[in-house]
Design a protein around this motif. Structure first.
Motif, short mmCIF file in Angstrom:
data_model
loop_
_atom_site.label_atom_id
_atom_site.label_comp_id
_atom_site.label_asym_id
_atom_site.label_seq_id
_atom_site.Cartn_x
_atom_site.Cartn_y
_atom_site.Cartn_z
N ALA A 18 0.86 -1.19 0.00
CA ALA A 18 0.00 0.00 0.00
C ALA A 18 0.90 1.24 0.00
N VAL A 20 0.86 5.25 0.83
CA VAL A 20 0.13 6.32 1.51
C VAL A 20 1.08 7.50 1.73
N GLU A 22 1.00 11.92 2.86
CA GLU A 22 0.24 13.10 3.28
C GLU A 22 1.18 14.28 3.42
N ARG A 38 -0.23 14.05 -1.81
CA ARG A 38 -1.20 13.28 -1.03
C ARG A 38 -1.69 12.12 -1.89
N GLY A 40 -3.27 7.80 -1.55
CA GLY A 40 -3.60 6.58 -0.82
C GLY A 40 -3.97 5.51 -1.83
N ALA A 75 4.86 9.52 4.83
CA ALA A 75 4.49 8.51 3.84
C ALA A 75 4.73 7.14 4.44
N GLU A 76 3.96 6.18 4.01
CA GLU A 76 4.15 4.80 4.41
C GLU A 76 4.04 3.90 3.18
N THR A 236 -5.31 5.83 -10.17
CA THR A 236 -4.62 6.63 -9.17
C THR A 236 -3.55 7.45 -9.88
N THR A 254 -7.93 9.45 -7.09
CA THR A 254 -8.21 8.02 -7.03
C THR A 254 -9.64 7.77 -7.51
#
Length: 257
Positions: A18, A20, A22, A38, A40, A75-76, A236, A254
């Motif tokens: 995933a 992610v 921000e 940004r 997701g 971010a991840e 996306t 998205t």
């Protein structure tokens, strides 16, 4: 395996990472390279970074794969935080075609590239449990990885002028792209990154390149792709645009039709 079977497998065993972010940003000596990113995105999807050359799109790709340190936001990637876990993100991500970072050597053959990548994977990315394996088993495992990666990348080496002995300099642009993707997939990454996807490709080859990345995503690997123009069916999209201060503002869309 059809699309529904692939979708079912992704739900049961989510291999992809995933993505992610921000307010993600990077500031250099001349100002912002990109900021306000940004996004997701679920595992096993294609995330497109669209923008003109010089808009920070490659730097964003490198930052999201743990290869460039951001200066703001969060971010991840697969739950791994950036920048704190940059090394861990690098281990689960693979670079396909990224000019200046993961270039193919035009003097080497396809086979030499594949053998070198398989050897590096065994030495630095393989499981310690494989160390005592007999040589024949290690060789067969490496060949299996190579064959699976070539199949996933859609590169039929028997169709090349000299098979796997074909030099990279003799490959067509789309074939070279497929080889770059195959090399990255040998490491079985959870995130695959590809830069300049649509550079110097005909309309037909560009469509084939996007089909390739969608297929990789359908098999469960999340894909991060940089291009000048996103395909109409991209779901996306992160758009980077130069502003008057030389910064690159990015916003992900998205669920695009």
């Amino acid at each position: 395996m059809d699309s529904q079977e692939r979708a079912d497998r992704r739900r049961d065993d989510p291999h992809g990472a995933a993505v992610v972010a921000e307010e993600f940003g990077l500031k250099g000596a001349r100002g912002w390279v990109f900021h306000h990113v940004r996004v997701g995105a679920a595992p096993g999807t294609v995330v497109v970074i669209e923008g003109p050359s010089g808009s920070g799109r490659t730097s964003l790709l490198l930052a999201l794969t743990g290869r460039m340190r951001p200066t703001e936001g969060r971010a991840e990637i697969a739950g791994l935080p950036l920048p704190r876990a940059m090394a861990a993100v690098r281990r689960i991500s693979g670079l396909g075609h990224v000019p200046g970072v993961s270039d193919l050597d035009p003097a080497l053959t396809v086979a030499e590239h594949l053998r070198e990548r398989a050897l590096l994977q065994r030495r630095f990315g393989g499981s310690p449990r494989a160390l005592p394996w007999p040589r024949a088993r290690r060789t067969a495992e490496a060949r299996g990885r190579i064959d699976a990666a070539l199949k996933a990348a859609g590169l039929d080496t028997t169709a090349l002028p000299k098979g796997e002995r074909t030099s990279v300099r003799d490959l067509e642009r789309l074939e070279a792209l497929r080889l770059s993707v195959a090399l990255a997939l040998i490491g079985r990454p959870r995130l695959l990154a590809v830069d300049d996807l649509d550079l110097k490709l005909s309309d037909a080859d560009r469509a084939a390149a996007w089909r390739l990345l969608r297929s990789v995503a359908e098999d469960g690997t999340t894909v991060l792709a940089v291009c000048g123009q996103a395909p109409e069916d991209a779901n996306t999209v992160i758009r980077t645009n130069d502003n008057e201060e030389g910064a690159a503002d990015a916003l992900a869309e998205t669920g695009r039709a």
